[in-house]
Design an enzyme around this catalytic site. Sequence first.
Site, mmCIF file in Angstrom:
data_model
loop_
_atom_site.group_PDB
_atom_site.id
_atom_site.type_symbol
_atom_site.label_atom_id
_atom_site.label_comp_id
_atom_site.label_asym_id
_atom_site.label_seq_id
_atom_site.Cartn_x
_atom_site.Cartn_y
_atom_site.Cartn_z
ATOM 1 N N LYS A 9 0.853 -1.172 0.091
ATOM 2 C CA LYS A 9 -0.026 -0.088 -0.096
ATOM 3 C C LYS A 9 0.936 1.243 -0.095
ATOM 4 C CE LYS A 9 -3.965 -2.138 2.257
ATOM 5 N NZ LYS A 9 -4.859 -2.036 3.567
ATOM 6 N N PHE A 57 -15.401 4.186 7.361
ATOM 7 C CA PHE A 57 -14.132 4.379 6.685
ATOM 8 C C PHE A 57 -14.067 4.695 5.153
ATOM 9 C CE2 PHE A 57 -14.313 -0.045 8.013
ATOM 10 C CZ PHE A 57 -13.636 -0.414 7.037
ATOM 11 N N ARG A 85 -2.341 -14.423 4.192
ATOM 12 C CA ARG A 85 -3.196 -13.803 5.426
ATOM 13 C C ARG A 85 -2.230 -13.622 6.763
ATOM 14 N NH1 ARG A 85 -7.330 -11.081 4.213
ATOM 15 N NH2 ARG A 85 -8.040 -10.773 6.493
ATOM 16 N N THR A 91 -5.607 -6.575 11.032
ATOM 17 C CA THR A 91 -5.914 -5.137 10.017
ATOM 18 C C THR A 91 -5.300 -4.098 11.209
ATOM 19 O OG1 THR A 91 -8.067 -6.136 9.831
ATOM 20 C CG2 THR A 91 -7.965 -3.970 9.281
ATOM 21 N N ARG A 102 2.364 -6.520 9.091
ATOM 22 C CA ARG A 102 1.588 -5.157 9.641
ATOM 23 C C ARG A 102 2.276 -4.985 10.932
ATOM 24 N NH1 ARG A 102 -4.618 -6.254 7.673
ATOM 25 N NH2 ARG A 102 -4.436 -5.132 5.787
ATOM 26 N N ASN A 112 -1.958 0.384 6.799
ATOM 27 C CA ASN A 112 -1.344 -1.182 7.365
ATOM 28 C C ASN A 112 -0.446 -1.669 6.464
ATOM 29 O OD1 ASN A 112 -3.351 -1.580 5.720
ATOM 30 N ND2 ASN A 112 -4.661 -2.441 7.584
ATOM 31 N N HIS A 115 -2.138 -5.646 1.770
ATOM 32 C CA HIS A 115 -3.470 -6.184 1.640
ATOM 33 C C HIS A 115 -3.170 -7.577 1.247
ATOM 34 C CE1 HIS A 115 -7.494 -6.736 0.012
ATOM 35 N NE2 HIS A 115 -6.853 -7.436 -1.026
HETATM 36 P P1 TYD Z 1 -10.946 -5.494 6.475
HETATM 37 O O1 TYD Z 1 -11.273 -6.016 5.347
HETATM 38 O O2 TYD Z 1 -11.598 -5.299 7.525
HETATM 39 O O3 TYD Z 1 -9.534 -5.747 6.870
HETATM 40 P P2 TYD Z 1 -8.131 -6.532 6.399
HETATM 41 O O4 TYD Z 1 -7.421 -5.385 5.263
HETATM 42 O O5 TYD Z 1 -7.366 -7.038 7.452
HETATM 43 O O6 TYD Z 1 -8.618 -7.873 5.569
HETATM 44 O O7 TYD Z 1 -10.643 -3.756 6.090
HETATM 45 C C1 TYD Z 1 -9.851 -3.436 4.743
HETATM 46 C C2 TYD Z 1 -9.346 -2.232 4.856
HETATM 47 O O8 TYD Z 1 -9.925 -1.291 5.271
HETATM 48 C C3 TYD Z 1 -7.895 -2.360 5.831
HETATM 49 O O9 TYD Z 1 -6.996 -3.016 5.306
HETATM 50 C C4 TYD Z 1 -8.045 -0.976 6.190
HETATM 51 C C5 TYD Z 1 -9.272 -0.081 5.877
HETATM 52 N N1 TYD Z 1 -9.627 0.013 7.455
HETATM 53 C C6 TYD Z 1 -9.949 1.284 7.624
HETATM 54 O O10 TYD Z 1 -9.381 2.217 7.130
HETATM 55 N N2 TYD Z 1 -10.330 1.731 9.154
HETATM 56 C C7 TYD Z 1 -10.997 0.631 9.615
HETATM 57 O O11 TYD Z 1 -11.387 0.863 10.863
HETATM 58 C C8 TYD Z 1 -10.949 -0.540 9.209
HETATM 59 C C9 TYD Z 1 -11.519 -1.810 10.098
HETATM 60 C C10 TYD Z 1 -10.527 -0.878 7.976
#
Ligand code: TYD
Length: 135
Positions: A9, A57, A85, A91, A102, A112, A115
């Site tokens: 990212k 968000f 993963r 996350t 992360r 973070n 992805h």
């Molecule tokens: P999510 O699919 O919940 O997590 P992951 O990436 O761990 O599979 O969320 C997708 C992305 O959305 C996450 O990487 C970053 C963003 N995000 C935010 O910006 N704020 C938040 O509170 C959450 C939960 C996610």
Amino acid sequence: MEQTLALIKPDAVQRRLVGAIISEIEKNDFQIVAIRTLKLSIDAAKQFYQAHRSKPFFDSLVGYMASGRIFVLLLEKDDAVEAWRKLHGHTDPTQAEIGTLRQRFGIDVQQNSVHAADSLATALDEINFFFGEGQ
Ligand code: TYD
């Protein structure tokens, strides 16, 4: 051999962590079978994250993902979806297991660093999004 999709990212690209992250990917026995770099448009970022369109968000996430260059990697390994993963971690970097990408590189829940596709079906969609015909 299973395939999955990884993104590096904008926060990680900007901090010149691409090499470190790719090094971890290779140390963990993934084959990188395709790679590209691009800056997403707002529309493309919205499309990529459409599953999150009703989340509070969403607009902020889309703006962030379109804010700078990303790297897209097509990874191959036995059990690639689950293994990637596991390596990328929770996350929220403050809750991510020690040694995950992360935990090591993430700034906050949005920035973070990496992805991962969250299932085999999503992986296929995301691979098609970035590497399908017409890309
Ligand atoms: P999510 O699919 O919940 O997590 P992951 O990436 O761990 O599979 O969320 C997708 C992305 O959305 C996450 O990487 C970053 C963003 N995000 C935010 O910006 N704020 C938040 O509170 C959450 C939960 C996610």
